[in-house]
Design an enzyme around this catalytic site. Structure first.
Site, short mmCIF file in Angstrom:
data_model
loop_
_atom_site.label_atom_id
_atom_site.label_comp_id
_atom_site.label_asym_id
_atom_site.label_seq_id
_atom_site.Cartn_x
_atom_site.Cartn_y
_atom_site.Cartn_z
N HIS A 47 31.10 74.36 16.53
CA HIS A 47 32.26 75.15 16.96
C HIS A 47 33.11 75.45 15.74
CE1 HIS A 47 35.82 75.69 20.00
NE2 HIS A 47 35.75 76.63 19.11
N HIS A 70 41.19 78.38 11.07
CA HIS A 70 40.98 77.04 10.51
C HIS A 70 40.58 77.06 9.03
CE1 HIS A 70 41.15 75.70 14.67
NE2 HIS A 70 40.21 76.57 14.98
N GLU A 123 37.19 81.64 13.40
CA GLU A 123 37.19 80.29 12.85
C GLU A 123 37.77 80.28 11.43
OE1 GLU A 123 36.43 77.28 14.47
OE2 GLU A 123 36.56 78.64 16.18
#
Ligand SMILES: *[C@@H]1O[C@H](CO)[C@@H](O)[C@H](O)[C@H]1NC(C)=O
Ligand SMILES: *[C@@H]1O[C@H](CO)[C@@H](O)[C@H](O)[C@H]1NC(C)=O
Ligand SMILES: *[C@@H]1O[C@H](CO)[C@@H](O)[C@H](O)[C@H]1NC(C)=O
Ligand SMILES: *[C@@H]1O[C@H](CO)[C@@H](O)[C@H](O)[C@H]1NC(C)=O
Ligand SMILES: *[C@@H]1O[C@H](CO)[C@@H](O)[C@H](O)[C@H]1NC(C)=O
Length: 249
Positions: free
Chosen positions: A65, A116, A112
């Site tokens: 993920h 992040h 992502e």
């Protein structure tokens, strides 16, 4: 009268002093403070179960993920995702870090990275797109979660597991306790469904225990990309590890 006066003075002072501190905190160039990394696997069948999207043949193995900072998101809005930077690793990306819900994976990787990657990129060893995605692939390979679960006889299918069985198996192998997240039972169902397994690392990439269940409310909100439904920390009850989509409920 006195308390009122005090309050007026106090409030004025608060607004004055702390207002500017607040401004600094939220608008100034403060570094985003975070302390540990989460390496997050998810179970594609559960991801599909949580989504309205049509999922065709989700992979029957745990996929990536993301690689996240514990307490920071969207740290650099000017650092745009550029797929060309990871062209050398696209094969592994598609296999181990697919967007389970969409045939084109680019948006997921961009998400992502934006959310992040731009935060953990404050570490020199993660300070480029290539380093970020490659490091995550490396964690995935080293942890080798799929082989390990199989070796312990924990397989997707129709048997339910006690959460403790899964957790203890992982802890005995990795010597640290990961965080396991589940989809709560739907109406009429009795069991939760396993959805995510997170490992915690220091900034030096050492595995550590993921403790502090107190952060539940924060966790529940930490990743909404796969809304509408959400994962939360699993309860100590029977847990479903689904092998296939129930096409109709
Ligand atoms: C944000 O990203 C830009 C573009 O890559 C870069 O020039 C800048 O140094 C980054 N800022 C921080 C604080 O990392
Ligand atoms: C994306 O990266 C490639 C390869 O480094 C570079 O040639 C290209 O200019 C970049 N594109 C943008 C929009 O920055
Ligand atoms: C995938 O999506 C990206 C961004 O949305 C787009 O630029 C790209 O052309 C798409 N790739 C394919 C193969 O459709
Ligand atoms: C765990 O139990 C609590 C309280 O009964 C419930 O609110 C929560 O949804 C459950 N979580 C899961 C993953 O089933
Ligand atoms: C993780 O926690 C377990 C049990 O509390 C402890 O025995 C172990 O040493 C811890 N591992 C690390 C790396 O902190």
């Amino acid at each position: 009268m006195k308390p009122v006066v005090l309050c007026i003075v106090g409030c004025f002072w608060l607004a004055h002093c702390c207002g500017s501190a607040t401004t600094m905190l939220f608008h100034g160039h403060q570094p985003h403070e975070w302390k540990k990394l989460y390496f997050v696997h998810h179970w594609p069948v559960t991801v599909c179960k949580m989504s309205e999207e049509d999922c065709k043949d989700p992979p029957m193995y745990w996929t990536i993920h993301g690689l996240w900072a514990d307490k920071a998101e969207h740290c650099n809005k000017t650092w745009h995702f550029n797929i060309s930077k990871i062209k050398d690793i696209l094969g592994d990306m598609k296999q181990y870090w697919p967007d389970v819900l969409h045939p084109n994976h680019t948006q997921f990787w961009k998400h992502e990275w934006d959310k992040h990657g731009t935060c953990v990129a404050m570490l020199e060893s993660l300070n480029s797109e290539k380093k970020y995605f490659s490091k995550a692939l490396e964690f995935y390979e080293k942890l080798d979660l799929n082989s390990y679960l199989l070796k312990m006889g924990i397989k997707p299918g129709s048997t339910y597991y006690q959460l403790a069985t899964i957790r203890d198996a992982l802890t005995s192998f990795y010597k640290v306790t990961p965080k396991i997240q589940c989809l709560p039972p739907e109406e009429g169902e009795e069991v939760q469904t396993i959805g995510q397994i997170k490992f915690c690392f220091t900034k030096e990439f050492n595995l550590i225990n993921c403790t502090e269940p107190k952060a539940i409310s924060y966790l529940a909100h930490e990743e909404r990309f796969f809304d509408p439904e959400e994962l939360s920390i699993c309860n100590d009850t029977l847990t479903y590890y689904p092998a296939q989509l129930q096409l109709h409920k």
